[in-house]
Enzyme design. Sequence first.
Site, PDB file in Angstrom:
ATOM      1  N   LEU A  15      -6.146  40.524  62.157  1.00 34.64           N
ATOM      2  CA  LEU A  15      -6.545  39.116  61.751  1.00 34.64           C
ATOM      3  C   LEU A  15      -5.854  38.170  62.886  1.00 34.64           C
ATOM      4  CD1 LEU A  15      -6.827  39.442  58.089  1.00 34.64           C
ATOM      5  CD2 LEU A  15      -8.640  38.765  59.648  1.00 34.64           C
ATOM      6  N   GLU A  66      -6.891  29.372  58.927  1.00 32.40           N
ATOM      7  CA  GLU A  66      -6.208  28.342  58.460  1.00 32.40           C
ATOM      8  C   GLU A  66      -4.915  29.084  58.063  1.00 32.40           C
ATOM      9  OE1 GLU A  66      -4.082  24.970  57.560  1.00 32.40           O
ATOM     10  OE2 GLU A  66      -6.101  25.281  58.849  1.00 32.40           O
ATOM     11  N   ARG A  88      -1.114  40.637  49.051  1.00 33.81           N
ATOM     12  CA  ARG A  88      -0.202  41.246  48.046  1.00 33.81           C
ATOM     13  C   ARG A  88      -0.710  42.735  47.690  1.00 33.81           C
ATOM     14  NH1 ARG A  88      -3.752  43.140  45.454  1.00 33.81           N
ATOM     15  NH2 ARG A  88      -5.478  42.228  44.274  1.00 33.81           N
ATOM     16  N   LYS A 141      -4.228  47.902  34.249  1.00 34.37           N
ATOM     17  CA  LYS A 141      -5.578  48.246  34.540  1.00 34.37           C
ATOM     18  C   LYS A 141      -6.220  49.734  34.497  1.00 34.37           C
ATOM     19  CE  LYS A 141      -8.979  46.408  37.775  1.00 34.37           C
ATOM     20  NZ  LYS A 141      -9.058  45.702  39.125  1.00 34.37           N
ATOM     21  N   ARG A 158      -6.462  50.052  30.964  1.00 32.18           N
ATOM     22  CA  ARG A 158      -7.792  49.475  30.484  1.00 32.18           C
ATOM     23  C   ARG A 158      -8.907  49.974  30.552  1.00 32.18           C
ATOM     24  NH1 ARG A 158      -6.445  44.938  32.554  1.00 32.18           N
ATOM     25  NH2 ARG A 158      -7.777  44.439  34.211  1.00 32.18           N
ATOM     26  N   ASP A 168      -8.801  47.256  44.347  1.00 31.00           N
ATOM     27  CA  ASP A 168      -8.103  45.823  44.637  1.00 31.00           C
ATOM     28  C   ASP A 168      -6.274  46.182  44.659  1.00 31.00           C
ATOM     29  OD1 ASP A 168      -7.825  46.317  41.842  1.00 31.00           O
ATOM     30  OD2 ASP A 168      -8.313  44.320  41.296  1.00 31.00           O
ATOM     31  N   HIS A 190     -16.305  38.240  49.562  1.00 36.09           N
ATOM     32  CA  HIS A 190     -15.527  39.548  49.282  1.00 36.09           C
ATOM     33  C   HIS A 190     -15.885  40.702  50.063  1.00 36.09           C
ATOM     34  CE1 HIS A 190     -13.817  37.999  45.090  1.00 36.09           C
ATOM     35  NE2 HIS A 190     -13.863  37.219  45.975  1.00 36.09           N
ATOM     36  N   GLU A 192      -9.034  45.114  49.752  1.00 35.51           N
ATOM     37  CA  GLU A 192     -10.050  43.959  49.468  1.00 35.51           C
ATOM     38  C   GLU A 192      -9.680  42.864  50.127  1.00 35.51           C
ATOM     39  OE1 GLU A 192     -11.800  41.906  45.294  1.00 35.51           O
ATOM     40  OE2 GLU A 192      -9.418  41.996  45.767  1.00 35.51           O
ATOM     41  N   GLU A 236      -8.561  26.231  39.428  1.00 33.75           N
ATOM     42  CA  GLU A 236      -9.391  27.056  38.195  1.00 33.75           C
ATOM     43  C   GLU A 236      -8.307  28.094  37.552  1.00 33.75           C
ATOM     44  OE1 GLU A 236     -11.639  29.889  36.305  1.00 33.75           O
ATOM     45  OE2 GLU A 236     -10.459  30.101  38.100  1.00 33.75           O
TER      46      GLU A 236
END
Length: 215
Positions: free
Chosen positions: A41, A58, A63, A73, A76, A92, A140, A159, A174
């Site tokens: 990138l 920009e 992470r 996860k 879950r 992810d 995505h 991801e 948000e």
Amino acid sequence: MTTDPAAEDLREAAEELAVAGQLPRFLLMYKFAIEELMTKLRILSEEFDFVHSHDPIEHITSRVKRPEAIKEKVHRRGLGDDWISVAHVLDDIAGIRVVCPFVDDVYEVARMLTAQDDVELLRTKDYIARPKANGYRSLHLIVRIPVFLSNRVEKVKVEIQLRTIAMDFWAAVEHKLSYKYADSVPPDFAGELAAAARTAADLDARMAALHERIR
């Protein structure tokens, strides 16, 4: 283009992954995969800026999921302790966020990156063309790239979220509001969020039009 501010966090996360008794050392591959993609990138950013006098990126952040977040996860979703299967199912564990000045830049960066021979595009979710119900907008990509080690090559999934500055601002605020006030959300909260998302989309359109006028 701003360099990745999360490099130290990545190193710490990789060390935690390596020493955690419940997680295998091969999860270090996610750190290496991120480093490979970050280099790609940065090269695209600098080369595009040199040729077109416009940097389509920009800033970039990245992470690797913390061991406790991965274990939560896994629990879950009932995936058990087969970590090779976990790595196959979860998309992810490693993530990169690319923030661009304009919507066109989002798609151009995605196109340039996925056109590279060693970047395999697995899935695309275009929340810019089809925003989520709450107004969330972003592109995505799930990609897989080879990580070359001393004795083997590992194919690792990452991801990538690409969005504009306006989209990133909306998503960040948000997330903070939803997390902080999860138990006391006002009745009109969802409607106000969606309206703010439309305002951000309008800002993107107006700034893109201004950019076209001065080209």
